[in-house]
Design an enzyme around this catalytic site. Structure first.
Site, PDB file in Angstrom:
ATOM      1  N   LYS A 191      14.938  63.301 -14.897  1.00 24.42           N
ATOM      2  CA  LYS A 191      14.196  62.089 -15.390  1.00 24.42           C
ATOM      3  C   LYS A 191      14.762  60.823 -14.507  1.00 24.42           C
ATOM      4  CE  LYS A 191      13.131  59.135 -19.419  1.00 24.42           C
ATOM      5  NZ  LYS A 191      13.319  59.253 -20.883  1.00 24.42           N
TER       6      LYS A 191
ATOM      7  N   LYS B 250      10.282  64.277 -14.216  1.00 27.01           N
ATOM      8  CA  LYS B 250       9.666  62.926 -14.825  1.00 27.01           C
ATOM      9  C   LYS B 250      10.156  61.694 -14.061  1.00 27.01           C
ATOM     10  CE  LYS B 250       9.199  60.368 -18.849  1.00 27.01           C
ATOM     11  NZ  LYS B 250       9.862  60.098 -20.288  1.00 27.01           N
TER      12      LYS B 250
HETATM   13  C1  PBG Z   1      12.166  58.088 -24.417  1.00 27.83           C
HETATM   14  C2  PBG Z   1      11.298  58.535 -23.447  1.00 27.83           C
HETATM   15  C3  PBG Z   1      10.720  57.538 -22.458  1.00 27.83           C
HETATM   16  C4  PBG Z   1       9.273  58.320 -21.831  1.00 27.83           C
HETATM   17  C5  PBG Z   1       9.466  59.541 -22.707  1.00 27.83           C
HETATM   18  N1  PBG Z   1      10.511  59.617 -23.403  1.00 27.83           N
HETATM   19  C6  PBG Z   1      10.962  56.159 -21.985  1.00 27.83           C
HETATM   20  C7  PBG Z   1      12.160  55.801 -21.456  1.00 27.83           C
HETATM   21  O1  PBG Z   1      12.798  56.515 -21.055  1.00 27.83           O
HETATM   22  O2  PBG Z   1      12.197  54.693 -21.441  1.00 27.83           O
HETATM   23  C8  PBG Z   1       8.496  57.728 -21.046  1.00 27.83           C
HETATM   24  C9  PBG Z   1       7.078  58.323 -21.098  1.00 27.83           C
HETATM   25  C10 PBG Z   1       5.884  57.525 -20.399  1.00 27.83           C
HETATM   26  O3  PBG Z   1       6.281  56.612 -19.656  1.00 27.83           O
HETATM   27  O4  PBG Z   1       4.722  57.918 -20.515  1.00 27.83           O
HETATM   28  N2  PBG Z   1      13.538  58.183 -23.563  1.00 27.83           N
END
Ligand code: PBG
Length: 325
Positions: free
Chosen positions: A193, A246
């Site tokens: 991520k 992601k």
């Molecule tokens: C929580 C999380 C996030 C997303 C999914 N789970 C946000 C972040 O890391 O700030 C992002 C999902 C999206 O932008 O659609 N940690």
């Protein structure tokens, strides 16, 4: 005689093009992310994500039923609690908003219920775990992740999706699930991520923007492919059943390399910013939403994703049923 090989022969008509198409997106590949908000009394549209709302328990169930009737196999839940505190207690409360939502959805649908697992929606400071001396404390945080996972599984989650990017989180969550009697519950880890600007609209939606600092001390740097593969490898060793990359579209190379290197099922999360870009451009008449969406999902599939998490799941399913794809 030139040209002997004519590539155009297999492109002449649609049936032939369909016959030789190498990748295809099915509604069965999709996971639909949904927000359930304890602070609203009617569904609250998210301005930066046209078509997506923060739901009440009631409207969540009806939207999930719509997803099911369209053939979408899975939903992923994010909660917005009434009360936030430094330890994110509502994330692992048995009467937390996501736990309540899971119980209702389990009763009312046969969907696969995926629970996103992070503390950032539940902490008063908006960070993904326990903050100590201005830093997110890794090892204290993962203990709370294990507790949250068990509470989500208890409430009916079919799959746990940890998104906090803490080291060792998958192993500790696996242990927590197993000792609570959920050895059959799979983990889909957000393994690679990236610290991305494309999460902007989500943070409005989930009210989870950090009050200070950013997430660069735990989410990945955008320049790094080899490091992404190390993250994925570690998660597989720790027991992840499915790994995730992601965001999706800006990281197709990571998806491709992960597909080539590992045999576990691979998910890609087409994030809020990817969705908002398509919606905004099409609202201005600059792009055709449906065909730009088809092409985007197909690219993610072609890169190697088995599963695509997308806010466009219902739009795609409706168009498929309407015979447009
Ligand atoms: C929580 C999380 C996030 C997303 C999914 N789970 C946000 C972040 O890391 O700030 C992002 C999902 C999206 O932008 O659609 N940690």
């Amino acid at each position: 005689m030139f040209p002997k090989t004519r590539m155009r022969r297999i492109r002449s008509v649609k049936v032939l093009r369909d016959l030789v198409r190498e990748s295809e997106v099915s509604v069965k590949d999709l996971v639909y992310p949904m927000f359930v908000d304890e602070t609203v009394s009617s569904p609250e549209p998210i301005p930066s994500m046209p078509g997506i709302s923060r739901h009440t328990l009631k409207s969540l169930v009806s939207e999930a039923e719509t997803a099911e009737s369209l053939g979408v196999p899975a939903v992923m839940l994010f909660g917005v609690p009434k009360k936030k505190d430094p330890l994110g207690k509502q994330a692992y409360a048995s009467e937390g908003i996501v736990q309540k939502a899971l119980r209702r959805l389990e009763e009312r649908t046969d969907l696969i219920l995926v629970a996103d697992l992070c503390l950032c929606e539940y902490t008063s400071h908006g960070h993904c775990g326990i903050v100590d001396k201005g830093r997110v404390d890794n090892d204290k945080t993962i203990g709370l992740y294990a507790k949250t996972a068990a509470s989500q599984a208890e409430a009916g989650a079919d799959m746990i999706a940890p998104s906090g990017m803490m080291d060792g989180m998958v192993a500790v969550i696996r242990g927590g699930l197993d000792s609570a009697g959920f050895d059959h519950t799979p983990i889909m880890s957000y393994s690679a991520k990236f610290a991305s600007s494309f999460y902007g609209p989500f943070r409005d939606a989930a009210c989870s923007a950090p009050a200070f600092g950013d997430r660069r001390s735990h989410q990945m740097d955008s320049g790094n492919l080899r490091e992404a593969l190390r993250e994925i490898e570690l998660d597989i060793e720790e027991g992840a059943d499915i790994v995730m990359v992601k965001p999706a579209l800006p990281y197709l190379d990571v998806i491709r390399e992960a597909r080539t290197a590992y045999r576990v099922p691979l998910a890609a999360y087409s994030v809020s910013g990817e969705y908002s870009m398509l919606k905004a451009a099409s609202a201005n008449g600059w792009l055709d939403y449906g065909s730009a969406l088809d092409e985007s999902l197909l690219a993610i599939k072609r890169a190697g994703a088995d599963i695509i998490v997308t806010y466009s799941a219902l739009d795609f399913a409706r168009a498929k049923i309407g015979g447009k794809r």
